[in-house]
Structures are given as C-alpha cells and as structure tokens.
Design an enzyme around this catalytic site. Structure first.
Site, mmCIF file in Angstrom:
data_model
loop_
_atom_site.group_PDB
_atom_site.id
_atom_site.type_symbol
_atom_site.label_atom_id
_atom_site.label_comp_id
_atom_site.label_asym_id
_atom_site.label_seq_id
_atom_site.Cartn_x
_atom_site.Cartn_y
_atom_site.Cartn_z
ATOM 1 N N GLU A 213 0.874 -1.175 0.000
ATOM 2 C CA GLU A 213 0.000 0.000 0.000
ATOM 3 C C GLU A 213 0.910 1.223 0.000
ATOM 4 O OE1 GLU A 213 -3.014 -0.368 -0.524
ATOM 5 O OE2 GLU A 213 -3.397 -2.442 0.016
ATOM 6 N N CYS A 247 -2.010 8.927 3.110
ATOM 7 C CA CYS A 247 -1.589 8.366 1.815
ATOM 8 C C CYS A 247 -2.624 8.596 0.725
ATOM 9 C CB CYS A 247 -1.282 6.881 1.958
ATOM 10 S SG CYS A 247 -2.686 5.869 2.485
#
Length: 468
Positions: A213, A247
């Site tokens: 990720e 993120c």
C-alpha cells in the site's frame, strides 16, 4: 533488537502456528474480540501517545480517523467471518463428471505487517484484523517515528496475546530491513513507493508474497457542474485531516482556469470555519517530526524558486517552529518539474493545475504514475462516467475524499506505482488465505474413458462433442 532476537520471535511464531494450523471460528472470533476490547479500553491512552509522538494530534482526530474505523473493521469481520470461512463449492464441467470441487480458505501461517507512522493504530489494526480472521499469526513492525505509540501498543499486545500469536516489534530502519527479510508466509507493507521497492526486493529472496500500500499523487478533478464552495469545503477537510499526512489525501487539483481564484478563496474560508488559526488550534495536527518539516519547507522553497505562487489565506505563512504546524497552502503557476509535482506531498500543500476539460484531465492523469485514489468533484453523472473506464487508480471517489478507506465491504489497494494487492473485509481475508482447491472423485471414474490408447471410438466421439 538484534537480528538474532528478531529471528527468535519469528521462529516462536512459526512453531506456535504449526502446533495449531487451523484455528476454529470460535478461536478466531475470540482473538478479534480481544483486539477490539484492547482498543476500546485504551483509546484515550493510545490517543495521548500519538499526541505525544506528533507534538499535537487531537484526541478527536485519532478517535475519528483511527479508533472508529478500526472498530468498524473488526465488527464487520466478526459479522461475516463464518461465511468467509466456509468452503466455496464449484461445479465440475460435464467432461469430468461425476466429481466434486470446492475451494477451501486456509491460513497461510505467519504474516508480517509493516506499519507507517501517519495512522499508526489503524494501519496496524486493519491488516491484523484480516490476518487474524484468516487464522494466521502476526508479527507487527511499528514505525520508529511513533515511539510512544509503539511502546504502548507493544505493552498492550503483550498483556493481551501470547507472543506466539501476535508480537509487536519496535526498532529503527535496520530492524525494519531485518524484519522484511524474514521468510513470512505473507508480508503487508504500508509506506512510500521507494521503501516499498526495497521491501519487495527483500521479500523476493524468500519468495514471500507481498501486499504493498504505497500512496502516490492522488489527483482531484473539479468540474463546472459543482458549486466551487462545495468542492472546496470537501477538499479542505480531506487535505487538512492529519495535516495532509495521509496516503490518500488529495495531492494536486485539476481545475478549470476560470474557477481557480474562486476555489482558492472558498478553500481558505472553509479552513477558517473548521480550524480558525490552525497554529493555535489543538484540533489541527503538527507535522510529525523535524525531518518531515524540513522536507516540506524545502519543497515549498524550491517550488517558489521555480515560479510558483503560494496562497496561505489568512493564516500566518510558513512553518511555525514552536508548534511544528504548517497551515494549508495552495500553489498556482507550479512547474511540473518541481518536486511538489513529482513526489507524494504527505503534508498540507496542494498545487492547482489549470485544466480546460475532462479529456485534458484524463490525459494528464494517464501520463503520470497510477495513483492510489482519484477524486472527482462534479454532479454531472455523464461527466463522472467518462473517468471510470478511461483512467486507472486504486479507487475512484466521487464528490468526497478519503472516506472510501473506511468501507470494509469493498477492497482497498493501489495499482502500479501506488501498490499491489488488496485488503479490508473479505478482500483482506482472501489476501491472507490460501484459497486451496479441493477436487476429487469417488468409485465411479469416468476419466478412464480418456486413458490410452487415444484413437478409440469413444475418445474420437468425446473430442468431436467437446472441441467445438
């Protein structure tokens, strides 16, 4: 922690798993309920530890952005785990009948989880939930940038779980390198693209499958069909949460040129309504440490030197040294070669790029590495639909930012430079499982019809029937 100590913990996990390689539904539920209760009983202490690590991280932000989605994810898993664990029956094609076929979700073994600093609780608990639900044991490496949280989390896990089931590892970058080199049965890493490459290279030495990720530069596209104040307010929330250290935070905006000035005004008005003066507001997070502050400050200086205009609104410009806070700043006239347009920002900086229409926006997005999220702001459904098949991103989110990461009934993950693999909900359960086919026959074996010799009448008729 030395490499030998780390290896000893890994060996302990492996040995414990081999003694009991298929936990029952009741055992898995119990572990998940223990994890849930640990969070609920210690939410204030966890929030205080993160506040200490950041220098300023409000309890409300930690509760909303970390505790709440962690609990929602565990609850979703507890509700659906029985169904996920069931063998999935499949029909066997006519040619091979009579026969039976099913797919059995089986635990992989020992899962490694590498956690970043920006959402240290949620990005530990989310993968742990999936790994435990699938019946695995877990080793969790916490970021050295959140030492107060890491120490508390390790203590709470040690008090709640046998270290053969879950163990938390604290340590610096050398410990992280040694951790990623262990022969896990699956390794999930959340962090930057560059570090993700190193993690994947280390895992490859053991043929360890990885879920990465990684983030990247998530664009937001604004259409003329949405009031500019509405788009600005929603983007201001998505960018200001955790001071942009997210993120999936919007990383740059593609906006019609004639709406840019109005967007800048509306964005800063929204920030003022939500936070007032951010420097004095404990609800607005600090930049986590001096290294990150210097990075953001130097990138802004470089962008300005390259010709960018910085728009601070009514906030005091620049980084406040005493609080470690940086107000949100919008950038116009940005050079596409500047670092702010080349690297993931991970802070409250938001460049605005003029963009005339949807085709130009699609071409711009598709010319760059594939992002973790793409945000569309426009009420025209035909306009929205143009982006669904013409762009690639980890997720496509319409008229909001960030919230898709809290939805446990859909997969979460990146594509290309923004990551590989998925987790959350059933997708996470499947990621941490071996979906093992189980096929077979009983006494009657029709496959004898295709045993040699191959030129018999029956075989010729079978080929004539099926090869068409």
């Amino acid at each position: 922690m030395t490499p030998d100590m780390l290896k000893a913990r890994f060996d302990r996990q492996q040995a414990a798993y081999r003694l009991h390689p298929y936990p029952s539904l009741a055992e898995r539920r119990f572990r998940l309920q223990q994890l849930k209760q640990l969070i609920l009983d210690n939410q204030t202490a966890l929030a205080e530890a993160l506040n200490q690590d950041f220098g300023c991280r409000s309890k409300g932000e930690t509760l909303n952005a970390e505790v709440l989605p962690s609990i929602l994810g565990i609850n979703h898993t507890l509700r659906h785990l029985k169904g996920w664990m069931k063998a999935r029956k499949h029909l066997v094609p006519l040619l091979f009948q009579p026969a039976h076929s099913k797919v059995l979700p089986q635990p992989l073994g020992v899962a490694g989880i590498i956690v970043p600093w920006n959402y240290a609780l949620y990005l530990a608990v989310g993968p742990m939930t999936a790994a435990l639900a699938a019946g695995n044991h877990c080793m969790v490496k916490v970021s050295e940038f959140t030492p107060a949280f890491g120490a508390l989390f390790e203590k709470l896990i040690d008090e709640t779980f046998d270290d053969g089931v879950i163990t938390v590892i604290n340590g610096d970058v050398d410990v992280a390198r040694a951790f990623s080199a262990l022969a896990f049965d699956h390794l999930l890493f959340t962090g930057s693209t560059e570090v993700g490459k190193a993690v994947m290279a280390a895992a490859a030495q053991n043929l360890t499958p990885v879920t990465l990720e990684l983030g990247g530069k998530s664009p937001a596209v604004i259409d003329s069909s949405i009031p500019i104040a509405e788009a600005a307010e929603r983007l201001a929330f998505g960018k200001c949460l955790n001071a942009g250290q997210t993120c999936i935070a919007p990383d740059y905006i593609l906006c019609p040129p004639d709406r840019i000035d109005a967007f800048i005004d509306a964005f800063h008005q929204s920030v003022s309504r939500m936070y007032g003066k951010v420097i004095d507001n404990p609800e607005y997070s600090s930049i986590v440490n001096e290294r990150q502050r210097q990075r953001l400050d130097s990138w802004l200086q470089q962008a300005e030197a390259d010709g960018a205009h910085l728009h601070w609104g009514d906030q005091p410009p620049g980084l406040d040294v005493s609080s470690g806070k940086m107000p949100p700043v919008l950038l116009t006239s940005v050079s596409l070669d500047s670092t702010v347009m080349q690297q993931e920002l991970f802070g409250p900086i938001l460049p605005i790029i003029p963009c005339e229409n949807d085709l130009e926006a699609q071409r711009f997005i598709n010319s760059r590495p594939r992002p973790l999220a793409l945000y569309l702001f426009g009420y025209d459904r035909n306009w929205q639909a143009k982006f669904e098949h013409s762009t690639h991103s980890g997720a496509l989110v319409v008229n909001e930012a960030l919230f898709h990461a809290t939805l446990d009934n859909i997969p979460f993950g990146g594509v290309g430079a923004s990551g590989m693999g998925h987790y959350h909900g059933k997708a996470g359960f499947d990621t941490f499982s071996k979906l093992k086919p189980v096929v077979g026959k009983q006494k009657l074996n029709s496959l004898k019809l295709v045993y040699p010799p191959y030129d018999g009448w029956v075989q010729r008729q079978l080929r004539r029937f099926f090869l068409r």
